[in-house]
Design an enzyme around this catalytic site. Structure first.
Site, PDB file in Angstrom:
ATOM      1  N   GLU A 172       0.863  -1.186   0.000  1.00 10.18           N
ATOM      2  CA  GLU A 172       0.000   0.000   0.000  1.00 10.18           C
ATOM      3  C   GLU A 172       0.896   1.232   0.000  1.00 10.18           C
ATOM      4  O   GLU A 172       1.717   1.423   0.910  1.00 10.18           O
ATOM      5  CB  GLU A 172      -0.938   0.019   1.212  1.00 10.18           C
ATOM      6  CG  GLU A 172      -1.861   1.237   1.167  1.00 10.18           C
ATOM      7  CD  GLU A 172      -3.094   1.129   2.053  1.00 10.18           C
ATOM      8  OE1 GLU A 172      -3.702   2.179   2.318  1.00 10.18           O
ATOM      9  OE2 GLU A 172      -3.450   0.002   2.470  1.00 10.18           O
ATOM     10  N   ASP A 204      -2.388  12.476  -2.559  1.00  8.67           N
ATOM     11  CA  ASP A 204      -2.478  13.927  -2.688  1.00  8.67           C
ATOM     12  C   ASP A 204      -2.746  14.268  -4.148  1.00  8.67           C
ATOM     13  O   ASP A 204      -1.977  13.876  -5.034  1.00  8.67           O
ATOM     14  CB  ASP A 204      -1.170  14.560  -2.234  1.00  8.67           C
ATOM     15  CG  ASP A 204      -1.288  16.066  -2.040  1.00  8.67           C
ATOM     16  OD1 ASP A 204      -1.993  16.712  -2.838  1.00  8.67           O
ATOM     17  OD2 ASP A 204      -0.670  16.598  -1.102  1.00  8.67           O
ATOM     18  N   LYS A 227      -3.772  21.904  -8.589  1.00  9.25           N
ATOM     19  CA  LYS A 227      -3.384  23.016  -9.453  1.00  9.25           C
ATOM     20  C   LYS A 227      -2.529  22.498 -10.602  1.00  9.25           C
ATOM     21  O   LYS A 227      -1.607  21.714 -10.402  1.00  9.25           O
ATOM     22  CB  LYS A 227      -2.627  24.068  -8.651  1.00  9.25           C
ATOM     23  CG  LYS A 227      -3.478  24.757  -7.589  1.00  9.25           C
ATOM     24  CD  LYS A 227      -2.687  25.824  -6.846  1.00  9.25           C
ATOM     25  CE  LYS A 227      -3.564  26.503  -5.794  1.00  9.25           C
ATOM     26  NZ  LYS A 227      -2.810  27.536  -5.029  1.00  9.25           N
ATOM     27  N   ASP A 285     -10.919  10.961  -5.192  1.00  4.24           N
ATOM     28  CA  ASP A 285     -12.177  11.695  -5.262  1.00  4.24           C
ATOM     29  C   ASP A 285     -11.957  13.039  -5.967  1.00  4.24           C
ATOM     30  O   ASP A 285     -12.668  14.003  -5.717  1.00  4.24           O
ATOM     31  CB  ASP A 285     -12.815  11.882  -3.876  1.00  4.24           C
ATOM     32  CG  ASP A 285     -11.855  12.466  -2.849  1.00  4.24           C
ATOM     33  OD1 ASP A 285     -10.715  12.828  -3.216  1.00  4.24           O
ATOM     34  OD2 ASP A 285     -12.252  12.576  -1.669  1.00  4.24           O
ATOM     35  N   THR A 292     -12.341   4.391   4.793  1.00  2.00           N
ATOM     36  CA  THR A 292     -11.665   5.025   5.925  1.00  2.00           C
ATOM     37  C   THR A 292     -12.346   6.343   6.282  1.00  2.00           C
ATOM     38  O   THR A 292     -13.150   6.884   5.509  1.00  2.00           O
ATOM     39  CB  THR A 292     -10.194   5.301   5.595  1.00  2.00           C
ATOM     40  OG1 THR A 292     -10.122   6.270   4.534  1.00  2.00           O
ATOM     41  CG2 THR A 292      -9.496   4.021   5.161  1.00  2.00           C
ATOM     42  N   ARG A 293     -11.974   6.870   7.421  1.00  2.00           N
ATOM     43  CA  ARG A 293     -12.536   8.158   7.849  1.00  2.00           C
ATOM     44  C   ARG A 293     -12.140   9.267   6.886  1.00  2.00           C
ATOM     45  O   ARG A 293     -12.925  10.183   6.626  1.00  2.00           O
ATOM     46  CB  ARG A 293     -12.078   8.481   9.266  1.00  2.00           C
ATOM     47  CG  ARG A 293     -12.749   7.630  10.343  1.00  2.00           C
ATOM     48  CD  ARG A 293     -12.134   7.872  11.701  1.00  2.00           C
ATOM     49  NE  ARG A 293     -10.749   7.400  11.750  1.00  2.00           N
ATOM     50  CZ  ARG A 293      -9.950   7.555  12.794  1.00  2.00           C
ATOM     51  NH1 ARG A 293     -10.397   8.191  13.870  1.00  2.00           N
ATOM     52  NH2 ARG A 293      -8.711   7.090  12.777  1.00  2.00           N
ATOM     53  N   TYR A 294     -10.937   9.202   6.350  1.00  2.00           N
ATOM     54  CA  TYR A 294     -10.501  10.215   5.387  1.00  2.00           C
ATOM     55  C   TYR A 294     -11.402  10.200   4.153  1.00  2.00           C
ATOM     56  O   TYR A 294     -11.849  11.246   3.678  1.00  2.00           O
ATOM     57  CB  TYR A 294      -9.056   9.972   4.970  1.00  2.00           C
ATOM     58  CG  TYR A 294      -8.580  10.941   3.911  1.00  2.00           C
ATOM     59  CD1 TYR A 294      -8.081  12.190   4.258  1.00  2.00           C
ATOM     60  CD2 TYR A 294      -8.667  10.625   2.561  1.00  2.00           C
ATOM     61  CE1 TYR A 294      -7.672  13.099   3.295  1.00  2.00           C
ATOM     62  CE2 TYR A 294      -8.261  11.514   1.585  1.00  2.00           C
ATOM     63  CZ  TYR A 294      -7.767  12.745   1.960  1.00  2.00           C
ATOM     64  OH  TYR A 294      -7.374  13.640   0.994  1.00  2.00           O
ATOM     65  N   GLU A 295     -11.686   9.019   3.646  1.00  2.00           N
ATOM     66  CA  GLU A 295     -12.548   8.908   2.469  1.00  2.00           C
ATOM     67  C   GLU A 295     -13.928   9.478   2.743  1.00  2.00           C
ATOM     68  O   GLU A 295     -14.527  10.143   1.884  1.00  2.00           O
ATOM     69  CB  GLU A 295     -12.650   7.445   2.049  1.00  2.00           C
ATOM     70  CG  GLU A 295     -13.527   7.200   0.832  1.00  2.00           C
ATOM     71  CD  GLU A 295     -13.678   5.719   0.514  1.00  2.00           C
ATOM     72  OE1 GLU A 295     -14.612   5.371  -0.213  1.00  2.00           O
ATOM     73  OE2 GLU A 295     -12.856   4.908   1.010  1.00  2.00           O
TER      74      GLU A 295
END
Length: 225
Positions: free
Chosen positions: A57, A131, A135, A167, A205-208
């Protein structure tokens, strides 16, 4: 004097954002040295003899997905690479709480780790919500580039799988364009649900769940030819 071996392609920002909690800091000192990937050339299969598969991963964030997959598939050895110290500390907490013995970590640039491993040593790779560098002038800093794809092709066994998720619509298009241009990968998707719906084995995950991007999550599963 030493220099960064990858100065044009640093695809991550800060290494640390906030103080690491005491318990996690203790694990950085005690657990991390025990499960850190070797610093020299190595074959991942030597780290867990008898492992049925080796997964990598790239950029595991806080380690939720990696730890959950490791708990779900104890017969698989999972390598995780993450340069962000807070993420490494968080992952160590998950590994410790779940008592996982099938995870090895690289707390640095994944390209350094990849360069130390032999051909056809990985069965699966995850690149989840990297990430996006949205830009245009920063697009060159995105992790997914032609040279990374070539390196991944070298490391994956024929038939091996790579999952990319984002996303950000532009990053999804960027990644699809570059993988389709590679002679080493196929994209077997046939219908919109194949990239719009979370795969059956995906772990959210919580981030997603924060939905920080500009589109619903896109899941691109590629196969090494």
């Amino acid at each position: 004097m030493t220099t960064d071996p990858h100065p044009p392609m640093r695809s991550f920002g800060r290494i640390k954002s906030r103080p690491i909690k005491p318990r996690q800091a203790a694990l950085m000192d005690s657990l991390l040295p025990q499960i850190r990937c070797p610093s020299g050339a190595f074959d991942p299969r030597s780290l867990q003899p008898g492992a049925q598969a080796i997964w990598l991963e790239i950029g595991f964030g806080g380690g939720e997905h990696m730890a959950a997959q490791a708990a779900r598939t104890p017969e698989t050895l999972i390598l995780g690479a993450e340069p962000f110290q807070n993420g490494v500390a968080s992952a160590l907490r998950h590994i410790d709480e779940l008592g996982l013995g099938n995870v090895r970590l690289h707390d640095g640039d994944v390209r350094d780790l990849m360069g130390r491993m032999p051909d056809a040593c990985l069965d699966r790779v995850f690149i989840l919500f990297p990430d996006p560098w949205p830009k245009a002038r920063h697009n060159k800093r995105r992790l997914v580039q032609t040279d990374l794809i070539e390196d991944l092709a070298r490391l994956l066994v024929p038939g091996g799988c790579l999952r990319f998720a984002t996303d950000w619509a532009d990053y999804a298009d960027w990644t699809l364009e570059r993988f389709l241009a590679s002679p080493h990968f196929a994209w077997p998707a046939e219908r919109a649900a194949d990239w719009q719906a979370p795969p059956a084995d995906h772990i959210t995950t919580r981030y997603e769940e924060k939905r920080l991007g500009d589109c619903a999550p896109v899941f691109l599963d590629f196969v090494r030819l």
